[in-house]
Structures are given as C-alpha cells and as structure tokens.
Design a protein around this motif. Structure first.
Motif, short mmCIF file in Angstrom:
data_model
loop_
_atom_site.label_atom_id
_atom_site.label_comp_id
_atom_site.label_asym_id
_atom_site.label_seq_id
_atom_site.Cartn_x
_atom_site.Cartn_y
_atom_site.Cartn_z
N HIS A 1 -6.81 0.67 -12.16
CA HIS A 1 -6.21 0.65 -10.82
C HIS A 1 -6.93 1.63 -9.91
O HIS A 1 -7.29 2.73 -10.33
N SER B 1 -4.49 0.55 -4.82
CA SER B 1 -3.56 -0.37 -5.50
C SER B 1 -2.35 0.38 -6.04
O SER B 1 -1.24 -0.16 -6.05
N LYS C 1 0.16 0.99 -3.16
CA LYS C 1 0.86 -0.17 -2.59
C LYS C 1 2.33 -0.12 -2.99
O LYS C 1 2.67 0.01 -4.16
#
Length: 112
Positions: free
Chosen positions: A37, A41, A44
């Motif tokens: 990741h 990400s 988010k």
C-alpha cells in the motif's frame, strides 16, 4: 519472572507501545491483508492527512512491523509478521507465569 522473560519484555516494549494507537492498529490491519500500500491508498477514507499516516508508518517501521519498498517512483509499505510473533511469545510467557502463580495460590489455599 526469569531474566530471559524480563529481557524479552524490555526488548519488546517499543513493539507494545507502537500497538498502543488505534490508527497504527488499523494501518496494520490494512497492511496485514498482504498487499503493498502507498501512503495515499492508506489515507483513503481516513480522517488523517497523508503526512499523519506517514508519521504512524514511521513508528511502525522503527519497530520493524512495517517495511517500505520502492516500486518505480512509488514508496509502498508492507507488513512484517515477525515482530508480532515476538509479542505473542512474550504474552505466552506472561500467561504461563500467571498460570503457575495461580496454581501455587490454589494449592496453598486448598492445603489450609
């Protein structure tokens, strides 16, 4: 507590401290799914900025629970289960010691 147990707990204290934050725990859950990741990400859906997420990842990196890897221009993070296994061993040792103490107490009380 044996000297070995005490040394293991002292050595693992930073690991326990790193897990003492709900944001870091949630990051580990996401990373524990096995995928790499990016900070973007991971940020988010979070109420924290990318910079805040990065600081939490740094704490996890410092104790070896997370490792950053470069893929092209991206900096991605992955979970490393080895430190958690160390914590599991520490907790198992504490549990064993408590079990022994409780058995001694039970024997003492039943003897009277």
């Amino acid at each position: 507590m044996t000297n070995t147990s005490a040394r293991r707990l002292q050595k693992n204290a930073p690991l326990f401290a790193a897990l003492g934050d709900k944001t870091r725990l949630s990051l580990l859950v996401k990373l524990g799914e096995g995928q790499l990741h990016s900070v973007t990400s991971l940020a988010k859906g979070a109420s924290l900025s990318r910079q805040a997420i990065r600081k939490h990842l740094s704490v996890l990196e410092d104790v070896g629970m997370v490792h950053g890897v470069k893929q092209g221009r991206e900096h991605l993070f992955r979970y490393d289960p080895k430190p958690i296994e160390e914590l599991r061993l520490s907790l198992a040792e504490i549990s064993r010691q408590w079990d022994e103490s409780l058995l001694r107490l039970k024997a003492f009380v039943e003897e009277k």
